[in-house]
Enzyme design. Sequence first.
Site, PDB file in Angstrom:
ATOM      1  NE  ARG A 100      -1.723  -2.255   2.642  1.00  0.00           N
ATOM      2  CZ  ARG A 100      -1.817  -3.502   2.185  1.00  0.00           C
ATOM      3  NH1 ARG A 100      -2.832  -3.833   1.454  1.00  0.00           N
ATOM      4  NH2 ARG A 100      -0.902  -4.422   2.459  1.00  0.00           N
ATOM      5  CB  THR A 101       3.434   2.592   2.265  1.00  0.00           C
ATOM      6  OG1 THR A 101       2.697   2.095   3.375  1.00  0.00           O
ATOM      7  CG2 THR A 101       3.978   3.960   2.593  1.00  0.00           C
ATOM      8  CE  LYS A 117      26.583  -2.846  -6.084  1.00  0.00           C
ATOM      9  NZ  LYS A 117      26.636  -1.762  -7.070  1.00  0.00           N
ATOM     10  NE  ARG A 121       7.079   0.658   4.923  1.00  0.00           N
ATOM     11  CZ  ARG A 121       5.864   0.129   4.848  1.00  0.00           C
ATOM     12  NH1 ARG A 121       5.711  -1.147   4.511  1.00  0.00           N
ATOM     13  NH2 ARG A 121       4.796   0.854   5.113  1.00  0.00           N
ATOM     14  CG  HIS A 160       3.431   3.926   8.595  1.00  0.00           C
ATOM     15  ND1 HIS A 160       3.529   4.765   7.508  1.00  0.00           N
ATOM     16  CD2 HIS A 160       3.070   2.708   8.100  1.00  0.00           C
ATOM     17  CE1 HIS A 160       3.245   4.082   6.408  1.00  0.00           C
ATOM     18  NE2 HIS A 160       2.955   2.830   6.740  1.00  0.00           N
TER      19      HIS A 160
HETATM   20  N1   CP Z   1      -0.300   0.085   5.751  1.00  0.00           N
HETATM   21  C1   CP Z   1       0.916  -0.215   5.261  1.00  0.00           C
HETATM   22  O1   CP Z   1       1.937   0.357   5.627  1.00  0.00           O
HETATM   23  O2   CP Z   1       0.880  -1.221   4.309  1.00  0.00           O
HETATM   24  P1   CP Z   1       2.139  -1.726   3.481  1.00  0.00           P
HETATM   25  O3   CP Z   1       3.083  -2.392   4.461  1.00  0.00           O
HETATM   26  O4   CP Z   1       1.570  -2.683   2.463  1.00  0.00           O
HETATM   27  O5   CP Z   1       2.798  -0.536   2.857  1.00  0.00           O
END
Ligand code: CP
Length: 306
Positions: free
Chosen positions: A51-52, A80, A101, A129
């Site tokens: 999703r993100t 590396k 991320r 998040h």
């Molecule tokens: N909600 C969320 O962070 O989903 P993903 O891990 O799929 O990005």
Amino acid sequence: MKHLIDPLDFTVEETLELLELADQIALDSAPYAMACRGKILATLFYEPSTRTRLSFESAMLRLGGSVLGFASAESSSVSKGESVADTIRAVSCYADICAMRHPKEGAPLVASHYSGIPVINAGDGGHQHPTQTLTDLMTIRRKRGRLDQMTIGLCGDLKFGRTVHSLMKSLVRFGDIRFVLISPEELRVPDYIMQDVLLAHSAPYREVETLEEAMPELDILYMTRIQKERFFNEEDYVRLKDSCILTADKLRAAKSDLAVLHPLPRVNEITAEVDNDPRAAYFEQAQNGVYVRMALILKLLEVAAC
Ligand code: CP
């Protein structure tokens, strides 16, 4: 140059402005279709995501911009031994904004210190998040018409669940929110969130171990997955993984206007039959993720509708 590393990087006023813009985009995105023409978003994902990452990419493409990046550390020079600092210095030469991320808490913050472009924290370890929080706030506001005066149940892995930590941090600022923290004892909210968020804001809360104890009083139920990847041993995960499961039967005790949210992905903590209940809002929530990320990109790049 502004980054989004922590939900508190935006004031309440800025957060509400962003949610207003996201609502406008949801209503009619046409005026924004070319707003980011010529701009590039880099998605730097050192951890899996559906999703993100894809909603960030969808958001930039829907704004007329372009995207580049990597979906795993193994497919980049990180494999590396390159540092986050060097990676972001290079990416700053190729893109105008980036979403990162990382499994290590604080990595996007480190990146922001070396970056020539705005850095967005797309999830760092079990920490924060903030763009999921914007998505959650947009969904709660659309469902309830406000962000204050409600009882919200947070259920599942409250120890490692970064979406819960970020959401609590942001929500306590809106006032008159009562929290019901639903989890097994070992997966309770960490002490630093308890101290810095709940106690620091004198936010009313109670801790329970089952959904049944909380259900009738809730306006919002925020379900979360048990974060298998953050456990130190498989045995503990197996013992705790089925602790809180939302079923249609348990929902019978809930308010008729409850909204059930989940940042997704889900494993088994919400049974598939719940998806057909009008109170299930988690796929709408995933859709809202595109609108808030479009609004966020516009804000951080300081571009307006064409
Ligand atoms: N909600 C969320 O962070 O989903 P993903 O891990 O799929 O990005």
